[in-house]
Design a protein around this motif. Sequence first.
Motif, short mmCIF file in Angstrom:
data_model
loop_
_atom_site.label_atom_id
_atom_site.label_comp_id
_atom_site.label_asym_id
_atom_site.label_seq_id
_atom_site.Cartn_x
_atom_site.Cartn_y
_atom_site.Cartn_z
N THR A 296 -9.84 6.91 1.38
CA THR A 296 -11.01 5.94 0.81
C THR A 296 -10.27 4.72 0.39
N ALA A 297 -9.35 4.78 -0.64
CA ALA A 297 -8.57 3.68 -1.37
C ALA A 297 -7.98 2.89 -0.30
N LYS A 298 -7.27 3.46 0.77
CA LYS A 298 -6.71 2.82 1.72
C LYS A 298 -7.35 2.04 2.96
N TYR A 299 -8.87 2.83 2.98
CA TYR A 299 -9.61 1.83 3.79
C TYR A 299 -10.12 0.86 3.29
N HIS A 300 -10.52 0.88 1.80
CA HIS A 300 -10.97 -0.13 1.30
C HIS A 300 -10.16 -1.28 0.88
N LEU A 301 -8.76 -0.88 0.78
CA LEU A 301 -7.60 -2.20 0.63
C LEU A 301 -7.57 -2.61 1.95
N SER A 302 -7.44 -1.96 3.12
CA SER A 302 -7.00 -2.36 4.66
C SER A 302 -8.39 -3.51 4.75
N ARG A 303 -9.63 -3.20 4.46
CA ARG A 303 -10.76 -4.01 4.80
C ARG A 303 -10.55 -5.36 4.06
N MET B 157 0.71 -1.30 0.04
CA MET B 157 -0.13 -0.05 -0.34
C MET B 157 0.74 1.28 -0.09
N GLU B 158 1.79 1.23 0.48
CA GLU B 158 2.69 2.62 0.49
C GLU B 158 3.69 2.73 -0.64
N SER B 159 3.59 1.76 -1.66
CA SER B 159 4.45 2.17 -2.84
C SER B 159 3.68 3.07 -3.72
N ARG B 160 2.63 3.35 -3.52
CA ARG B 160 1.70 4.32 -4.31
C ARG B 160 0.94 5.35 -3.40
N THR B 161 0.59 6.28 -3.89
CA THR B 161 -0.06 7.30 -3.14
C THR B 161 -1.51 6.96 -3.49
N TRP B 162 -2.34 6.61 -2.28
CA TRP B 162 -3.64 6.26 -2.25
C TRP B 162 -4.42 7.30 -1.35
N ASP B 163 -5.42 7.62 -1.92
CA ASP B 163 -6.35 8.52 -1.01
C ASP B 163 -6.76 7.70 0.26
#
Length: 94
Positions: A9-16, A1-7
């Motif tokens: 909301t995207a981080k939340y959905h990826l984490s879930r 997740m840290e390799s890109r710049t995510w907003d």
Amino acid sequence: MESRTWDDTAKYHLSRRLIAVLEDIRGANQRHGPHRVWSDPIDEVELARFFLQDRERDATLLQLEIETGRKQRSVDLISAKRQKPDQHGGGKPR
């Protein structure tokens, strides 16, 4: 997740999603164990045939052992008769 710049909301959905996958893996490990289980591909008919052949081989082997024992006793009896001295005290008959 840290390799890109995510907003956020995207981080939340990826984490879930990551948490859901990890929970699926944990659940599968609890149900089935962490190791792969080897399964024998032999079906019941083939297994029954194998056991029947095994019993037939055992029966054949037993018959051969019985026959070998009989022949050995016969040879031993013949050898014992040849080595046995004359019962009447005399020499060999002429």
